[in-house]
Design a protein around this motif. Structure first.
Motif, short mmCIF file in Angstrom:
data_model
loop_
_atom_site.label_atom_id
_atom_site.label_comp_id
_atom_site.label_asym_id
_atom_site.label_seq_id
_atom_site.Cartn_x
_atom_site.Cartn_y
_atom_site.Cartn_z
N LEU A 122 0.83 -1.20 0.00
CA LEU A 122 0.00 0.00 0.00
C LEU A 122 0.87 1.26 0.00
CD1 LEU A 122 -3.16 0.56 2.18
CD2 LEU A 122 -1.45 2.35 1.95
N ILE A 123 1.89 1.27 0.87
CA ILE A 123 2.77 2.43 0.97
C ILE A 123 3.47 2.69 -0.36
CG2 ILE A 123 4.88 3.29 2.07
CD1 ILE A 123 3.94 1.85 4.63
N ILE A 167 -9.15 0.29 4.35
CA ILE A 167 -8.07 -0.66 4.07
C ILE A 167 -8.62 -2.04 3.70
CG2 ILE A 167 -7.67 -1.46 6.45
CD1 ILE A 167 -4.64 -1.34 5.74
N LEU A 168 -9.80 -2.38 4.19
CA LEU A 168 -10.42 -3.64 3.76
C LEU A 168 -10.77 -3.55 2.27
CD1 LEU A 168 -11.43 -6.44 4.53
CD2 LEU A 168 -13.64 -5.39 5.13
N ASP A 169 -11.30 -2.42 1.83
CA ASP A 169 -11.65 -2.24 0.42
C ASP A 169 -10.40 -2.28 -0.45
OD1 ASP A 169 -14.27 -2.02 1.16
OD2 ASP A 169 -14.35 0.17 1.02
N LYS A 173 -9.57 -5.18 -3.44
CA LYS A 173 -9.22 -4.91 -4.84
C LYS A 173 -7.86 -5.54 -5.17
CE LYS A 173 -11.81 -0.59 -4.89
NZ LYS A 173 -11.72 0.89 -4.87
N ARG A 174 -6.91 -5.44 -4.24
CA ARG A 174 -5.57 -5.96 -4.49
C ARG A 174 -5.60 -7.47 -4.71
NH1 ARG A 174 -0.23 -5.08 -3.95
NH2 ARG A 174 1.10 -6.69 -3.03
N ALA A 305 -4.54 4.06 6.77
CA ALA A 305 -5.34 2.86 7.02
C ALA A 305 -6.43 3.14 8.05
CB ALA A 305 -4.45 1.74 7.51
N PHE A 306 -6.07 3.88 9.09
CA PHE A 306 -7.04 4.32 10.10
C PHE A 306 -6.70 5.73 10.57
CE2 PHE A 306 -8.40 4.94 14.48
CZ PHE A 306 -9.75 4.66 14.39
#
Length: 395
Positions: A122-123, A167-169, A173-174, A305-306
């Motif tokens: 993600l980063i 972050i779940l979404d 997708k990933r 993420a949060f």
């Protein structure tokens, strides 16, 4: 219920701890108080400052072998260490963040649940191709290995528990529909502790003096945290308020993709050099004091993420400006307990700062509502929600 939590940082134990280490330190004792038999396996990624055998009834197994290795060479030894320790203690149920992929090689009999908090994949995506291209060949290879470990751990898991819907979404997708069963349990902080520290903590000696407004950037000096956006916005704010000062409260990120403190200072607009303070990495007490004393705290992340920092700002008695479109939305309501602006938009950030600095009534309302709303994210509340989800998965 009996289970193991695997970590590489933990507030009160390791010399470095970010939001993950502070959040788990708050949640773990609450899990024990709610009747669970919890063991923490801590393979420390930084020096140990304290290593009691247990904390509030929770057994802590500490390993410091990684500290002796250069940090770039720790990835493979880390996963092997966790595998060996989990085998030795005969772990059955294991809960672990996806960051670093620590349990990607956990024994096959382990029932693994992964906590989605912030992966290197993600980063890297947020940093963009230009930042990735600046990495050395060795760093590029090691990063690919870490991402592979994180992905392997997620695929190996029975389920994932995400700290936010955002972050779940992103992971859904990933993994293109092949993500394990996903649940959301919001992050938390020790609200009472943070508020208590903030009431008495002293600001660092470099804290600016004088009557003008002080704008604090709180977070690591990273592109994903929006440090470049903040620096650009500061120029517009400085033009509006001649006595405004700016404080950067955070240590360096990965300087192969992020600017170093030295680089930021050297590239600083001459008109801002005498009005900007770089504190670097500071301790928790100093950070909370800075948040308390600031006119406004900005967290202009391109993606979160949060965003534990949003809770810490408000628990400390600070007024918050954050960003839309990611995990901040899990705990922040625009114009209710904070101001939210578009990520990557320095003009919008500057306008929000100017608005807050200019309007004492707005600051007071955001401060009051922000402090009240943060009580929805206490450790006991999060531990109870987490317990229900883990019991549902493992039973």
């Amino acid at each position: 219920m009996k289970f193991v939590i695997c970590l590489t940082e933990l507030a009160g134990f390791t010399s470095y701890t970010g939001g993950v280490g502070r959040r788990y330190a708050a949640t773990i004792p609450e899990l024990a108080r709610q009747g669970h038999d919890v063991t923490v396996v801590l393979v420390a990624d930084s020096a140990i400052v304290s290593a009691p055998a247990e904390i509030d009834g929770v057994t802590v197994v500490v390993n410091t072998d990684l500290v002796r290795l250069p940090w770039r060479l720790r990835s493979l030894p880390r996963v092997l260490l966790f595998r060996r320790i989990l085998s030795r203690i005969e772990a059955e149920n294991v809960y672990v963040p996806e960051w670093l992929g620590s349990c990607s090689f956990a024994p096959r009999n382990v029932n693994l649940v992964t906590n989605l908090v912030a992966s290197l994949g993600l980063i890297t995506e947020i940093a963009g191709p230009d930042a990735v291209a600046r990495r050395s060949a060795l760093k590029s290879w090691l990063d690919r290995f870490q991402i592979w470990c994180e992905d392997r751990q997620i695929r190996r898991s029975m389920a994932v528990i995400a700290c936010s819907s955002a972050i779940l979404d992103w992971n859904s997708k990933r993994f293109a529909g092949k993500l394990p069963d996903g649940r959301v349990v919001a992050n938390c902080i020790n609200v009472e502790r943070a508020s208590g520290i903030a009431r008495t903590a002293q600001v660092p000696h470099l804290w600016p003096t004088g009557p003008g407004p002080v704008v604090v950037f709180a977070g690591r000096v990273q592109l994903i945290k929006g440090i470049d956006v903040a620096m650009s916005a500061f120029r517009d704010v400085a033009a509006q308020f001649e006595d405004a000062r700016f404080v950067i409260a955070g240590g360096e990120g990965d300087t192969t993709i992020d600017p170093s403190l030295e680089q930021l200072q050297s590239e600083l607009d001459p008109s801002l050099r005498d009005r900007t303070v770089f504190l670097g990495q500071i301790d928790e007490e100093s950070l909370y004091a800075c948040m308390r004393e600031a006119t406004v705290v900005v967290c202009p992340s391109r993606w979160e993420a949060f965003g534990n920092i949003a809770l810490e700002v408000r628990a400390s008695g600070g007024v918050l400006i954050a960003t839309t479109g990611s995990g901040f939305s899990e705990s922040c309501d625009d114009m209710v307990d904070s101001l939210l602006v578009e990520p990557g938009n320095p003009e919008a950030l500057a306008a929000a700062i100017i608005r807050v600095v200019s309007d004492a009534t707005l600051r007071a309302r955001l401060l009051e509502d922000g402090r009240r709303r943060v009580d929805d994210f206490t450790a006991s509340t999060t531990a109870a929600r987490l317990s229900l989800q883990l019991e549902s998965i493992w039973n």
